[in-house]
Design an enzyme around this catalytic site. Sequence first.
Site, PDB file in Angstrom:
ATOM      1  N   LYS A  30       0.856  -1.198   0.000  1.00 32.66           N
ATOM      2  CA  LYS A  30       0.000   0.000   0.000  1.00 32.66           C
ATOM      3  C   LYS A  30       0.887   1.242   0.000  1.00 32.66           C
ATOM      4  CE  LYS A  30      -3.685   0.121   2.637  1.00 32.66           C
ATOM      5  NZ  LYS A  30      -4.489   0.022   3.886  1.00 32.66           N
TER       6      LYS A  30
HETATM    7  C1  E4P Z   1      -7.571   1.484   4.071  1.00 29.36           C
HETATM    8  O1  E4P Z   1      -6.732   1.560   3.192  1.00 29.36           O
HETATM    9  C2  E4P Z   1      -7.544   2.382   5.219  1.00 29.36           C
HETATM   10  O2  E4P Z   1      -6.291   2.172   5.793  1.00 29.36           O
HETATM   11  C3  E4P Z   1      -8.603   2.148   6.269  1.00 29.36           C
HETATM   12  O3  E4P Z   1      -9.644   1.382   5.794  1.00 29.36           O
HETATM   13  C4  E4P Z   1      -9.096   3.427   6.880  1.00 29.36           C
HETATM   14  O4  E4P Z   1     -10.196   3.164   7.694  1.00 29.36           O
HETATM   15  P1  E4P Z   1     -10.672   4.181   8.836  1.00 29.36           P
HETATM   16  O5  E4P Z   1     -11.121   5.439   8.165  1.00 29.36           O
HETATM   17  O6  E4P Z   1     -11.769   3.468   9.539  1.00 29.36           O
HETATM   18  O7  E4P Z   1      -9.478   4.417   9.721  1.00 29.36           O
END
Ligand code: E4P
Length: 225
Positions: free
Chosen positions: A86
Amino acid sequence: MKLIIDDAHIDQIRKIYEYYPVDGVTTNPTILAKSGRQPYEVLREIREFIGDEAELHVQVTARAAEGMVEDAHKIIKELGKNTFVKIPSVPEGFKAMMALHGEGAKLTATAIYTPMQAFLAAKAGADYAAPYINRIDNMGYNGIKVARDIHDIFRNNGFKTEVLAASFKNSQQLLELCEYGVGASTVSPEVIFNLVKNEAITSAIDDFIADFEGLVGEGKTMKDC
Ligand code: E4P
């Protein structure tokens, strides 16, 4: 649409795998911190549990492109080639994505709040682009619409990149993207455990069992008849 677990607690992951048809695990630095364990220790345990074929997404934490590439190499070395790296969808991230795409790495462009970020990430070679549905909603925009727009941009431009929608707070948000048919959604255990939780469902099943036991005897099921 693939359904992925957005968490790093191995007990939760095991429980969800037992009861739900899921396709892998995503993490981010905050999620790893919440696990309270060292990153590669917990990530290796997750990889071992879900198997080499399942999707595991792990985020780089360096700020500059060169550091992101080094983070990616370490992530892939520790967790296998089927690990999606990522990378934040910012200029340094696009630079890292282009370099890593050239090496054949699997990439998830993350921290996406706008369709333009997703378009550039797709051009840079990302396999997935992760718009943050609930966080976009909280900014006064429409997270579902952003995810749909990104899906359309990918299809209309002939990209193979898929939406990996993230940051859900309820099942309605998820359902809207199921209907649209985006590539994947990643969801916290809290939201997953509430996907099928509803008094009407529980009461329908309770009634079936009570009626049947009234016929054949308490505690008896079809196998006992
Ligand atoms: C995904 O890539 C994100 O890291 C994650 O889903 C963010 O989620 P949140 O807004 O609940 O922290």
